[in-house]
Enzyme design. Structure first.
Site, PDB file in Angstrom:
ATOM      1  N   GLU A 128      57.145  59.399  43.430  1.00 55.04           N
ATOM      2  CA  GLU A 128      55.973  58.609  43.820  1.00 55.04           C
ATOM      3  C   GLU A 128      55.487  57.815  42.598  1.00 55.04           C
ATOM      4  OE1 GLU A 128      53.302  61.860  45.341  1.00 55.04           O
ATOM      5  OE2 GLU A 128      52.879  60.401  46.903  1.00 55.04           O
ATOM      6  N   CYS A 160      49.568  58.189  49.832  1.00 52.00           N
ATOM      7  CA  CYS A 160      50.745  59.018  50.114  1.00 52.00           C
ATOM      8  C   CYS A 160      51.721  58.311  51.039  1.00 52.00           C
ATOM      9  CB  CYS A 160      50.294  60.337  50.733  1.00 52.00           C
ATOM     10  SG  CYS A 160      49.213  60.096  52.152  1.00 52.00           S
ATOM     11  N   GLU A 204      48.936  68.791  53.270  1.00 50.09           N
ATOM     12  CA  GLU A 204      49.198  67.344  53.387  1.00 50.09           C
ATOM     13  C   GLU A 204      49.606  66.897  51.997  1.00 50.09           C
ATOM     14  OE1 GLU A 204      48.910  65.444  56.132  1.00 50.09           O
ATOM     15  OE2 GLU A 204      48.117  66.994  57.446  1.00 50.09           O
ATOM     16  N   LYS A 235      36.466  72.070  47.429  1.00 52.11           N
ATOM     17  CA  LYS A 235      36.530  71.557  46.057  1.00 52.11           C
ATOM     18  C   LYS A 235      37.156  70.158  46.089  1.00 52.11           C
ATOM     19  CE  LYS A 235      39.467  71.398  42.750  1.00 52.11           C
ATOM     20  NZ  LYS A 235      39.063  70.107  42.165  1.00 52.11           N
TER      21      LYS A 235
HETATM   22  P1  NAP Z   1      46.811  66.912  42.825  1.00 49.49           P
HETATM   23  O1  NAP Z   1      46.942  66.757  41.372  1.00 49.49           O
HETATM   24  O2  NAP Z   1      47.753  67.810  43.529  1.00 49.49           O
HETATM   25  O3  NAP Z   1      45.298  67.367  43.076  1.00 49.49           O
HETATM   26  C1  NAP Z   1      44.800  67.555  44.383  1.00 49.49           C
HETATM   27  C2  NAP Z   1      43.647  68.534  44.325  1.00 49.49           C
HETATM   28  O4  NAP Z   1      44.152  69.789  43.865  1.00 49.49           O
HETATM   29  C3  NAP Z   1      42.545  68.138  43.353  1.00 49.49           C
HETATM   30  O5  NAP Z   1      41.300  68.529  43.876  1.00 49.49           O
HETATM   31  C4  NAP Z   1      42.896  68.963  42.128  1.00 49.49           C
HETATM   32  O6  NAP Z   1      41.785  69.235  41.305  1.00 49.49           O
HETATM   33  C5  NAP Z   1      43.367  70.242  42.777  1.00 49.49           C
HETATM   34  N1  NAP Z   1      44.157  71.097  41.916  1.00 49.49           N
HETATM   35  C6  NAP Z   1      44.986  70.743  40.924  1.00 49.49           C
HETATM   36  N2  NAP Z   1      45.522  71.835  40.350  1.00 49.49           N
HETATM   37  C7  NAP Z   1      45.004  72.915  40.997  1.00 49.49           C
HETATM   38  C8  NAP Z   1      45.146  74.332  40.862  1.00 49.49           C
HETATM   39  N3  NAP Z   1      45.926  74.865  39.926  1.00 49.49           N
HETATM   40  N4  NAP Z   1      44.456  75.124  41.704  1.00 49.49           N
HETATM   41  C9  NAP Z   1      43.648  74.604  42.646  1.00 49.49           C
HETATM   42  N5  NAP Z   1      43.466  73.276  42.806  1.00 49.49           N
HETATM   43  C10 NAP Z   1      44.143  72.445  42.000  1.00 49.49           C
HETATM   44  O7  NAP Z   1      46.918  65.506  43.582  1.00 49.49           O
HETATM   45  P2  NAP Z   1      46.124  64.180  43.270  1.00 49.49           P
HETATM   46  O8  NAP Z   1      46.710  63.552  42.065  1.00 49.49           O
HETATM   47  O9  NAP Z   1      44.661  64.429  43.318  1.00 49.49           O
HETATM   48  O10 NAP Z   1      46.460  63.317  44.566  1.00 49.49           O
HETATM   49  C11 NAP Z   1      47.598  62.563  44.692  1.00 49.49           C
HETATM   50  C12 NAP Z   1      48.646  63.288  45.519  1.00 49.49           C
HETATM   51  O11 NAP Z   1      48.104  63.596  46.803  1.00 49.49           O
HETATM   52  C13 NAP Z   1      49.863  62.441  45.796  1.00 49.49           C
HETATM   53  O12 NAP Z   1      51.012  63.223  45.670  1.00 49.49           O
HETATM   54  C14 NAP Z   1      49.658  61.992  47.227  1.00 49.49           C
HETATM   55  O13 NAP Z   1      50.845  61.639  47.891  1.00 49.49           O
HETATM   56  C15 NAP Z   1      49.004  63.186  47.815  1.00 49.49           C
HETATM   57  N6  NAP Z   1      48.250  62.858  49.034  1.00 49.49           N
HETATM   58  C16 NAP Z   1      48.746  63.274  50.240  1.00 49.49           C
HETATM   59  C17 NAP Z   1      48.080  62.935  51.418  1.00 49.49           C
HETATM   60  C18 NAP Z   1      48.603  63.365  52.760  1.00 49.49           C
HETATM   61  O14 NAP Z   1      47.860  63.257  53.742  1.00 49.49           O
HETATM   62  N7  NAP Z   1      49.830  63.857  52.877  1.00 49.49           N
HETATM   63  C19 NAP Z   1      46.904  62.188  51.349  1.00 49.49           C
HETATM   64  C20 NAP Z   1      46.419  61.796  50.099  1.00 49.49           C
HETATM   65  C21 NAP Z   1      47.103  62.145  48.951  1.00 49.49           C
HETATM   66  P3  NAP Z   1      41.404  68.296  40.057  1.00 49.49           P
HETATM   67  O15 NAP Z   1      41.331  66.910  40.549  1.00 49.49           O
HETATM   68  O16 NAP Z   1      40.087  68.826  39.695  1.00 49.49           O
HETATM   69  O17 NAP Z   1      42.502  68.475  39.068  1.00 49.49           O
END
Ligand code: NAP
Length: 485
Positions: free
Chosen positions: A389, A288, A254, A179
């Site tokens: 962040e 990130c 991650e 997804k």
């Molecule tokens: P996010 O809000 O946690 O969303 C990530 C994914 O999870 C999206 O596909 C989102 O779907 C899904 N999701 C959200 N709520 C969910 C639930 N209740 N059940 C299942 N899936 C769910 O993060 P983001 O805003 O997309 O990304 C930014 C974050 O990612 C930052 O904190 C960044 O630091 C981190 N990041 C970490 C790395 C690493 O390698 N450590 C790399 C890149 C990013 P929807 O989009 O459809 O809501």
């Protein structure tokens, strides 16, 4: 792939077929540079999520037994085809995520490198034989694919995050249900179109776009899914981790970060400023591993700030499809609001705006979510920006005097993803990088997403890593076979 209308919206890819969601439900994808709807995509829910697991579970029976060489060959074809489609993939990333095209092209190349690396690693899975205490026994530890895997990915690197999850899974013999983020499904869909052309057996890779919790909960409660690999925020990661515990599913996480950068007075200052600016404003600060706290030794702080300001003055803000844009928009309105609130909070608590500090709404950027590349000085630990962040184009500068002081400050966070130090003192580089509680430390280097390295965090930044020599380990189980002869 052309951006289509609602009548020809993008579908889900399940069991080798493009299928509609129930009642042809869709959601909109918006270009963050213009706030215009650019596509409609099928909105999957529980039913579609279950169909995808059905397909992945069935395909696992044969894919996990397919010789590694054959799996690797298909992955090599995938690598070639991704590069053939580099420009189209890059344009899709730019349209859906706002990232400047030159950065989107690098993202495609980087994602392709993970496919190639994992294709190479597919054939390097070794078991072990161990001498037994008993002469009549033969002991054998065998590596086996963990099972069907669920992957959930974020919007900020929509293509490379998918490549980094799918390629080690399928190399190890796992099948996958994926997804992608709702904001950025288009490059994921193109990836699956390419995989379908390459000819992976049906059910090996399945794509379900749609409602996050409906899809996530279905996969987490389905016993056939043996592992979840997630990239995203720490908050969502923790929630998924708790749910995965119910069935002891394997997890790779991650998660978020709050990267400190330590600039010592013995560093090559021009090189440090260039690297820090490059990393900070890449993808509009939405990474990130983006520098979040720039600690500069007191004696060089004015010189550092002046040099960084000159570098930032050269950055062009604009739509990512313009060739000369260096900084695109934030992903959406709430991303922009967060940046504004962090800057306002910092200023209220005593920070000084060196440059920027406001949204950008000129030259065709009036309707998008743009913010000016910003430098803040006089930042301290009481400010939100020094703790959370920001995910935006803001470089906060803090000062320090001694090594001990800055190490303590740098470690004073629940995050532990990436940290950076700039110094020409060999002894100091070893001592400080060893004292930093982070999964990755860049010494005079901000380029951490290299396929040969292990990309991952400690503490609340995650579990496991992607890339490097151990990349398949998280998708394999050890089976111990003891035989009496
Ligand atoms: P996010 O809000 O946690 O969303 C990530 C994914 O999870 C999206 O596909 C989102 O779907 C899904 N999701 C959200 N709520 C969910 C639930 N209740 N059940 C299942 N899936 C769910 O993060 P983001 O805003 O997309 O990304 C930014 C974050 O990612 C930052 O904190 C960044 O630091 C981190 N990041 C970490 C790395 C690493 O390698 N450590 C790399 C890149 C990013 P929807 O989009 O459809 O809501």
């Amino acid at each position: 792939m052309n951006i289509k209308t609602k009548q020809t919206y993008y579908k889900l890819f399940i069991n080798g077929e493009w299928v509609e969601a129930q009642e042809s439900a869709t959601f909109e994808v918006v270009d963050p540079a213009t706030n215009e709807v650019i596509a409609h995509v099928a909105k999957g829910e529980e039913k579609e999520a279950t169909l995808a697991v059905d397909a992945a579970a069935e395909a696992f029976k044969t894919w996990s037994k397919t010789p590694a060489r054959k799996r690797a060959n298909l992955m090599w074809d995938l690598y070639d085809k991704v590069l053939e489609n580099e420009e189209e993939l890059a344009q899709l990333i730019t349209k859906e995520a706002g990232k400047p095209l030159k950065q989107a092209r690098l993202e495609v190349k980087n994602g392709a490198e993970y496919i190639r690396w994992n294709a190479e690693e597919a054939r390097r899975v070794y078991g072990t034989t161990v001498e037994s205490t008993f002469p009549s026994k033969r002991l054998h530890i065998k590596k086996e694919a963990v099972g069907p895997v669920a992957a959930i990915t974020p919007w900020n690197f929509p293509f490379s995050m998918i490549a980094r999850k799918i390629s080690p899974a399928i190399a190890a013999g796992c099948t996958i249900v994926l997804k992608p983020a709702e904001q950025t499904p288009l490059s994921a869909i193109k990836f699956f179109e390419i995989a379908a052309e390459v000819g992976f057996p049906k059910g090996v890779m399945n794509l379900v776009t749609g409602t996050p919790n409906a899809i996530g909960d279905t996969w987490l409660s389905d016993k056939r899914i043996r592992k979840i690999t997630f990239t995203g925020s720490t908050a969502v990661g923790k929630m998924l981790y708790k749910k995965a515990a119910d069935q002891m599913k394997r997890v790779s996480m991650e998660l978020g970060g709050h990267a400190p950068v330590i600039v010592f007075d013995d560093c090559d200052l021009d090189a440090a400023v260039k690297q820090i600016a490059g990393s900070k404003f890449n993808n509009c600060g939405q990474a990130c591993i983006s520098p979040n706290r720039i600690y500069v030794q007191e004696s060089i702080i004015d010189e550092f700030t002046e040099k960084l300001e000159k570098m930032v003055a050269r950055l062009k803000v604009g739509h990512g499809l313009n060739d000369n844009s260096d900084v695109g928009p934030l992903i959406n309105a709430s991303g922009l609001e967060k940046v504004k609130s962090h800057v306002n909070d910092a200023v209220e608590k005593g920070a000084t705006v060196v440059t920027g500090g406001e949204p950008f709404a000129e030259n065709g950027c009036e309707n998008g979510f743009f913010y000016m590349p910003t430098i803040l000085k006089d930042v301290n630990e009481t400010m939100k920006i020094a703790n959370e962040e920001t995910f935006g184009p803001v470089a906060p500068i803090l000062s320090f005097t001694s090594d001990e002081e800055v190490i303590e400050k740098a470690n004073d966070t629940d995050y532990g993803l990436a940290a950076y130090i700039f110094t020409t003192n060999l002894s100091r580089s070893h001592k400080v990088s060893e004292a930093l509680e982070y999964g990755m430390v860049g010494v005079n280097d901000t380029l951490l997403a290299q396929v040969e390295g292990a990309f991952g965090g400690v503490k609340e930044s995650g579990i496991g890593s992607e890339g490097g020599p151990e990349t398949l380990r998280d998708f394999l189980e050890s089976k111990f076979i003891s035989t009496t002869i």
